[in-house]
Design a protein around this motif. Structure first.
Motif, PDB file in Angstrom:
ATOM      1  N   UNK A 187       0.830  -1.212   0.000  1.00 50.83           N
ATOM      2  CA  UNK A 187       0.000   0.000   0.000  1.00 50.83           C
ATOM      3  C   UNK A 187       0.863   1.260   0.000  1.00 50.83           C
ATOM      4  N   UNK A 188       0.383   2.304  -0.664  1.00 53.64           N
ATOM      5  CA  UNK A 188       1.129   3.554  -0.784  1.00 53.64           C
ATOM      6  C   UNK A 188       0.338   4.699  -0.152  1.00 53.64           C
ATOM      7  N   UNK A 189       1.050   5.769   0.141  1.00 49.15           N
ATOM      8  CA  UNK A 189       0.402   6.955   0.702  1.00 49.15           C
ATOM      9  C   UNK A 189      -0.272   7.759  -0.392  1.00 49.15           C
ATOM     10  N   UNK A 190       0.473   7.986  -1.482  1.00 51.01           N
ATOM     11  CA  UNK A 190      -0.036   8.800  -2.588  1.00 51.01           C
ATOM     12  C   UNK A 190       0.045   8.009  -3.885  1.00 51.01           C
ATOM     13  N   UNK A 191      -0.995   8.116  -4.681  1.00 53.72           N
ATOM     14  CA  UNK A 191      -1.036   7.466  -5.989  1.00 53.72           C
ATOM     15  C   UNK A 191      -1.356   8.510  -7.056  1.00 53.72           C
ATOM     16  N   UNK A 192      -0.441   8.678  -8.011  1.00 56.06           N
ATOM     17  CA  UNK A 192      -0.714   9.544  -9.164  1.00 56.06           C
ATOM     18  C   UNK A 192      -1.496   8.707 -10.171  1.00 56.06           C
ATOM     19  N   UNK A 193      -2.701   9.157 -10.508  1.00 58.94           N
ATOM     20  CA  UNK A 193      -3.581   8.368 -11.360  1.00 58.94           C
ATOM     21  C   UNK A 193      -2.950   8.108 -12.719  1.00 58.94           C
TER      22      UNK A 193
ATOM     23  N   UNK B 283      -6.557  -2.313  -8.772  1.00 59.01           N
ATOM     24  CA  UNK B 283      -5.369  -1.466  -8.559  1.00 59.01           C
ATOM     25  C   UNK B 283      -5.505  -0.670  -7.255  1.00 59.01           C
ATOM     26  N   UNK B 284      -6.664  -0.070  -7.065  1.00 60.94           N
ATOM     27  CA  UNK B 284      -6.894   0.744  -5.867  1.00 60.94           C
ATOM     28  C   UNK B 284      -6.964  -0.120  -4.609  1.00 60.94           C
ATOM     29  N   UNK B 285      -7.591  -1.288  -4.714  1.00 56.29           N
ATOM     30  CA  UNK B 285      -7.726  -2.157  -3.538  1.00 56.29           C
ATOM     31  C   UNK B 285      -6.374  -2.685  -3.079  1.00 56.29           C
ATOM     32  N   UNK B 286      -5.467  -2.917  -4.031  1.00 58.49           N
ATOM     33  CA  UNK B 286      -4.150  -3.420  -3.662  1.00 58.49           C
ATOM     34  C   UNK B 286      -3.274  -2.311  -3.074  1.00 58.49           C
ATOM     35  N   UNK B 287      -3.326  -1.124  -3.667  1.00 55.44           N
ATOM     36  CA  UNK B 287      -2.427  -0.047  -3.240  1.00 55.44           C
ATOM     37  C   UNK B 287      -2.980   0.760  -2.067  1.00 55.44           C
ATOM     38  N   UNK B 288      -4.313   0.803  -1.924  1.00 48.44           N
ATOM     39  CA  UNK B 288      -4.967   1.468  -0.787  1.00 48.44           C
ATOM     40  C   UNK B 288      -4.385   2.866  -0.501  1.00 48.44           C
ATOM     41  N   UNK B 289      -4.324   3.745  -1.485  1.00 45.84           N
ATOM     42  CA  UNK B 289      -3.730   5.074  -1.252  1.00 45.84           C
ATOM     43  C   UNK B 289      -4.613   5.930  -0.338  1.00 45.84           C
ATOM     44  N   UNK B 290      -3.967   6.802   0.406  1.00 49.24           N
ATOM     45  CA  UNK B 290      -4.711   7.761   1.214  1.00 49.24           C
ATOM     46  C   UNK B 290      -5.205   8.919   0.358  1.00 49.24           C
ATOM     47  N   UNK B 291      -4.459   9.245  -0.686  1.00 53.74           N
ATOM     48  CA  UNK B 291      -4.829  10.340  -1.580  1.00 53.74           C
ATOM     49  C   UNK B 291      -4.409   9.989  -2.995  1.00 53.74           C
TER      50      UNK B 291
END
Length: 734
Positions: free
Chosen positions: A644-650, A663-671
């Protein structure tokens, strides 16, 4: 005067124009109450009230002629007149400033628009009247900390909206005199000479090439190659000299009227300055210089003795009454500061020999302007003092002789060769100084550093050994401020580059650039107004470079980046198209911050060949994956164990074909951060992506709405902020 300046300056910090109305009412009541209780403060309160009232009136009037951000771009038919000069060779794109003469009700209050015309067989000119069908919307501007505040400039120039022409229905040729002069110059002179002449005579800078602009910047002489207050001042001096010649001639005819002796030189100076103001394009800097010249000269017309400093104060007062936003222009403060310094210098420089006077004036002004240049521009050109030592008189003499030389050229065209020789000498001299390379970027000093330097300026005017002390106090400003993250920290800047992508990652050891923004059909490189100013302001010349793939909205500024900066590492998802080393599974550390690259092999799509970057300091992490599709994202998850990451650039700016639920469920970004252009034709970020983020309680930060996104990673916290939140101003929020 200080209360007036404070009120005007304070108004510029309003986040909304509605705050201005409320504060104005409070200021009126406060003036009444405090003015009654403290009679001695009445004048200060009244000047503060006047300053705030004028600033509020200008703001309300200007914004009423500007399309709000909520305005949805629409296709409209309109008529108007082109007012800006056009290049002789448009190269497929023309940028038009149009004074609107007839338009639908939606544009009722709009007086001026900026419109683009692509791939037209017709070359339009200044003065032409046009009827077009155009897509018109609110003004667009890059919202980055170190990008030019174009929205503020457009507001000052009365530009109310922007767009592009879909159909040129008809046009009426009515070329303005300035356009005809521009075309004549370019037909009869070489490019270096014609472009320089157009800049000096007409205020048109579009003819200067990128290499010429870079040469001007490196040599610290940009102010000499564009119409500025310096040139208008030279015109005033030329008018005074010409007027005195006329006075001598009237003496020879037996006319010795005292009022005539005083009035003729002043009238000649003001007339010549007014002509240059009009012929130079009536730009805002020229308007300020004309007001200053008018205030300094007019008392002589009526034989009134007013102290020069008081005249300068009156000029500053009138400039801010005419355009309050000038208080934020570094050029305004440079102009007034230089005039004030010359007034002070005149008190003691007459004691020196003439040669030493010339040298001392240049060195004195260079040292005196050091704090303003450093604090206002974040840079100081050490070679500029040497360049300007010869370039200022070289250009000033040419400008002073312009009225005579242009008239002679009209009578005897072969004299054009003198202009060619003069221009060749100018560019050759600057080339010599660029080889020396004394130009260096400096980070802006702190408020404490500015205060110390201002104290040093005061000591410059004191007698005896205090002048030596002032030089010592100025020396620390020559040491660039190194404000870098700690070894365990990093700062990410997702720049607002319109429809494209460019990211800076700053660590204790330097900066890494991921993608270099777009290049438009007109040849405009967005990095020139976004990425490059940010790198220069931060003092970076050496960088690591990652280009995700070859798409022009990611690699558009690559050639210019490689030309202007030194690159240590260079990776690319498509090295055969962009250059650089292949992006695979490289990893490295800068301090305690780790960098990891990922790429998929044997992909047919350019987007899916994107190079992904993960930055992590153990507490905060950021992942960017270029333009990968949902299928590529899932394949990347299958090949790598991504935490999981803190920030994900779409991916792909938030396209519907990317950023899947898996993708979102695996990385679980806060923003999540979307880098997109305002009202872009692709609809990025897509509504389906926004919904997926909303369903997972992931906060979305969109550069189109918020401008530059700043991510700060420390060992204690992961902080997200935006340009819109850090620098709210009424001209940006309207």
């Amino acid at each position: 005067m200080i209360s007036f300046l404070s009120a005007v300056l304070g108004h510029t910090y309003l986040p909304s124009i509605h705050w201005g109305a409320q504060l104005l009412i409070s200021l009126v009541l406060g003036t009444l109450v405090l003015g009654w209780a403290y009679p001695k403060s009445r004048s200060h309160l009244l000047f503060a009230l006047l300053g705030f009232t004028v600033a509020q009136w200008h703001a309300v009037d200007g914004l009423s002629k500007t399309l709000p951000k909520s305005f949805v771009p629409d296709v409209l038919e309109l008529e108007g007149r082109i007012i800006n000069l056009q290049s002789l060779d448009p190269k497929g794109y023309q940028s038009l400033l149009v004074d609107v003469e007839r338009a639908p009700g939606k544009l009722m209050n709009i007086d001026r628009l900026r419109l683009g015309l692509y791939d037209s067989e017709v070359r339009l000119e200044a003065g032409d009247r046009i009827r077009v069908i155009a897509k018109v919307g609110p003004l667009n501007a890059y919202q980055n900390e170190f990008s030019q505040d174009r929205r503020r400039k457009d507001l000052a120039e009365g530009i109310g909206g922007s767009g592009y022409i879909k159909q040129l229905i008809e046009y009426e040729r009515a070329s303005a005199l300035r356009q005809r002069v521009h075309d004549w110059l370019h037909h009869n002179m070489s490019q270096p000479t014609a472009s320089l002449m157009s800049a000096l005579v007409l205020g048109y800078r579009g003819g200067l090439s990128n290499s010429q602009w870079e040469l001007l910047k490196v040599s610290g002489t940009v102010h000499l190659a564009v119409v500025s207050g310096l040139h208008l001042g030279v015109m005033c001096l030329t008018g005074l000299v010409f007027g005195r010649v006329l006075v001598v001639m009237t003496h020879s005819l037996g006319l010795r009227s005292a009022p005539l002796i005083h009035s003729i030189p002043v009238l000649c100076a003001i007339s010549l300055a007014s002509f240059y103001l009009w012929f130079g394009g009536f730009g805002v800097p020229l308007q300020r210089a004309w007001i200053m010249a008018f205030c300094l000269l007019m008392p002589q017309l009526f034989a009134r003795r007013i102290h020069s400093l008081k005249r300068l104060k009156i000029a500053l007062f009138l400039v801010l009454i005419y355009e309050p936003l000038s208080i934020l222009e570094i050029g305004c403060w440079l102009s007034f500061s230089l005039v004030w310094l010359l007034m002070q210098l005149a008190n003691w420089r007459n004691q020196l020999p003439r040669l030493f006077q010339l040298i001392s004036v240049q060195l004195f002004l260079t040292l005196s302007m050091l704090p303003i240049l450093l604090f206002g521009l974040g840079q100081f050109n050490l070679g500029g003092a040497l360049s300007n030592l010869w370039a200022i008189p070289y250009v000033s003499l040419f400008v002073a002789l312009l009225p005579i030389t242009l008239a002679l050229v009209g009578l005897f065209e072969p004299l054009l060769g003198l202009f060619e020789l003069w221009a060749d000498g100018f560019w050759l001299g600057l080339s010599f100084h660029s080889v020396i390379d004394l130009h260096a970027p400096w980070q802006s000093p702190t408020i404490l550093g500015l205060s110390v330097s201002l104290a040093a300026l005061v000591l410059l005017f004191l007698p005896g050994r205090m002048k030596v002390m002032s030089l010592i106090l100025l020396l620390p400003l020559l040491i660039p401020q190194q404000d870098r993250p700690r070894p365990s920290e990093y700062v990410v800047r997702v720049l607002d580059v319109g429809q494209g992508l460019s990211i800076l990652v700053e660590t204790v050891e330097g900066v890494t650039v991921y993608d270099v923004a777009a290049k438009s059909r007109s040849g405009w490189v967005a990095a020139q107004a976004t990425l490059f100013p940010t790198l220069r302001a931060q003092g970076y010349r050496l960088l690591d470079l990652i280009v995700s793939h070859s798409d022009v909205d990611h690699s558009g500024g690559l050639d210019e980046t490689l030309e202007r900066f030194s690159v240590k590492r260079f990776y690319s998802g498509q090295p055969d198209l962009t250059g650089g080393s292949v992006c695979a599974s490289q990893s490295w550390k800068q301090g305690e911050v780790s960098f990891q690259l990922y790429a998929l092999q044997n992909q047919s799509s350019d987007n899916d060949q994107s190079c992904a970057l993960l930055v992590d300091n153990g507490q905060c992490s950021m992942l960017v994956s270029g333009d990968m599709s949902s299928l590529a994202e899932i394949e990347l998850l299958e090949q790598n164990r991504l935490s999981p990451v803190t920030w994900l650039v779409l991916s792909h700016h938030g396209s519907h074909s990317s950023t899947s639920g898996v993708w979102l469920d695996q990385l679980q970004p806060e923003a999540a951060i979307a880098s997109s252009g305002k009202h872009n034709r692709f609809g990025h970020p897509n509504d389906s992506v926004k919904q997926r983020l909303f369903d997972r309680d992931i906060t979305l930060f969109d550069t189109a709405e918020l401008g530059e996104i700043v991510l700060t990673a420390t060992k204690d916290q992961c902080q997200t902020d935006s340009f819109a939140n850090l620098y709210p101003r009424y001209w940006r929020t309207h």
